[in-house]
Scaffold this motif. Structure first.
Motif, PDB file in Angstrom:
ATOM      1  N   ASN A   1      43.549  92.079  12.903  1.00  0.00           N
ATOM      2  CA  ASN A   1      43.980  91.326  11.735  1.00  0.00           C
ATOM      3  C   ASN A   1      43.021  91.550  10.574  1.00  0.00           C
ATOM      4  O   ASN A   1      41.867  91.930  10.768  1.00  0.00           O
ATOM      5  N   ASN A   2      43.512  91.287   9.372  1.00  0.00           N
ATOM      6  CA  ASN A   2      42.707  91.442   8.161  1.00  0.00           C
ATOM      7  C   ASN A   2      41.990  92.787   8.137  1.00  0.00           C
ATOM      8  O   ASN A   2      40.777  92.874   7.947  1.00  0.00           O
ATOM      9  N   LEU A   3      42.750  93.827   8.320  1.00  0.00           N
ATOM     10  CA  LEU A   3      42.179  95.164   8.396  1.00  0.00           C
ATOM     11  C   LEU A   3      41.548  95.591   7.079  1.00  0.00           C
ATOM     12  O   LEU A   3      42.038  95.258   5.998  1.00  0.00           O
ATOM     13  N   LYS A   4      40.462  96.334   7.198  1.00  0.00           N
ATOM     14  CA  LYS A   4      39.718  96.836   6.058  1.00  0.00           C
ATOM     15  C   LYS A   4      39.698  98.356   6.091  1.00  0.00           C
ATOM     16  O   LYS A   4      39.918  98.968   7.136  1.00  0.00           O
ATOM     17  N   SER A   5      39.392  98.956   4.963  1.00  0.00           N
ATOM     18  CA  SER A   5      39.352 100.409   4.886  1.00  0.00           C
ATOM     19  C   SER A   5      38.341 100.991   5.868  1.00  0.00           C
ATOM     20  O   SER A   5      38.560 102.079   6.421  1.00  0.00           O
ATOM     21  N   GLU A   6      37.254 100.279   6.105  1.00  0.00           N
ATOM     22  CA  GLU A   6      36.237 100.757   7.028  1.00  0.00           C
ATOM     23  C   GLU A   6      36.670 100.710   8.491  1.00  0.00           C
ATOM     24  O   GLU A   6      35.955 101.196   9.369  1.00  0.00           O
ATOM     25  N   ASP A   7      37.836 100.130   8.756  1.00  0.00           N
ATOM     26  CA  ASP A   7      38.383 100.146  10.110  1.00  0.00           C
ATOM     27  C   ASP A   7      39.114 101.454  10.403  1.00  0.00           C
ATOM     28  O   ASP A   7      39.527 101.682  11.542  1.00  0.00           O
ATOM     29  N   THR A   8      39.289 102.275   9.397  1.00  0.00           N
ATOM     30  CA  THR A   8      39.968 103.550   9.574  1.00  0.00           C
ATOM     31  C   THR A   8      39.200 104.430  10.552  1.00  0.00           C
ATOM     32  O   THR A   8      38.017 104.700  10.371  1.00  0.00           O
ATOM     33  N   ALA A   9      39.877 104.864  11.603  1.00  0.00           N
ATOM     34  CA  ALA A   9      39.247 105.665  12.644  1.00  0.00           C
ATOM     35  C   ALA A   9      40.289 106.033  13.687  1.00  0.00           C
ATOM     36  O   ALA A   9      41.409 105.525  13.676  1.00  0.00           O
ATOM     37  N   VAL A  10      39.892 106.920  14.582  1.00  0.00           N
ATOM     38  CA  VAL A  10      40.676 107.158  15.778  1.00  0.00           C
ATOM     39  C   VAL A  10      40.195 106.170  16.824  1.00  0.00           C
ATOM     40  O   VAL A  10      38.997 106.086  17.097  1.00  0.00           O
ATOM     41  N   TYR A  11      41.116 105.423  17.392  1.00  0.00           N
ATOM     42  CA  TYR A  11      40.778 104.412  18.380  1.00  0.00           C
ATOM     43  C   TYR A  11      41.070 104.931  19.778  1.00  0.00           C
ATOM     44  O   TYR A  11      42.152 105.448  20.047  1.00  0.00           O
ATOM     45  N   TYR A  12      40.094 104.766  20.663  1.00  0.00           N
ATOM     46  CA  TYR A  12      40.186 105.272  22.020  1.00  0.00           C
ATOM     47  C   TYR A  12      40.121 104.142  23.033  1.00  0.00           C
ATOM     48  O   TYR A  12      39.365 103.183  22.868  1.00  0.00           O
ATOM     49  N   CYS A  13      40.870 104.293  24.095  1.00  0.00           N
ATOM     50  CA  CYS A  13      40.843 103.377  25.225  1.00  0.00           C
ATOM     51  C   CYS A  13      39.964 103.969  26.325  1.00  0.00           C
ATOM     52  O   CYS A  13      39.987 105.176  26.566  1.00  0.00           O
ATOM     53  N   ARG A  14      39.189 103.115  26.975  1.00  0.00           N
ATOM     54  CA  ARG A  14      38.317 103.559  28.053  1.00  0.00           C
ATOM     55  C   ARG A  14      38.392 102.592  29.220  1.00  0.00           C
ATOM     56  O   ARG A  14      38.434 101.382  29.025  1.00  0.00           O
TER      57      ARG A  14
END
Length: 118
Positions: free
Chosen positions: A83-96
């Motif tokens: 929620n309340n996403l910011k530009s700095e949250d931009t990334a490739v998200y990985y599950c582990r």
């Protein structure tokens, strides 16, 4: 064969919300830890949140008040409500997924792109 598959990434405006999903096949969530990591261009991969099969969660300081990690043991899945996403949250998200007890192992998904931009 063990496989982790992420989904739910996409383009969202600042302040918006997005939910990511990760489903594991060939292995049970029970007895393991699962988590979300992210990697922005030119930066190292960083931990976002973790969740044990017993329900204990932890978050990076930068997302603790905005993101929520949850899981469904029966479906061998975890989710990340952002929620309340910011530009700095931009990334490739990985599950582990990994095991702490011997024999130790870890598995990674291929990642899903999250882009926060106006």
């Amino acid at each position: 064969q063990v496989q982790l598959v992420e989904s739910g990434g996409g383009l969202v405006q600042p302040g918006g919300s997005l939910t990511l999903s990760c489903t594991a096949s060939g292995i049970s969530f029970s007895g393991n830890v699962m988590g979300w990591y992210r990697q922005a261009p030119g930066k190292q991969r960083e931990l976002v949140a973790t969740l044990t099969s017993g329900g204990t969660s932890n978050y990076a300081d930068s997302v603790e008040d905005r993101f929520t990690i949850s899981g469904n043991n029966a479906k061998n899945s975890i989710y990340l409500q952002m929620n309340n996403l910011k530009s700095e949250d931009t990334a490739v998200y990985y599950c582990r997924m990994w095991r702490r007890l011997t024999p130790r192992y870890e598995y990674w998904g291929q990642g899903t792109q999250v882009t926060v931009s106006s």
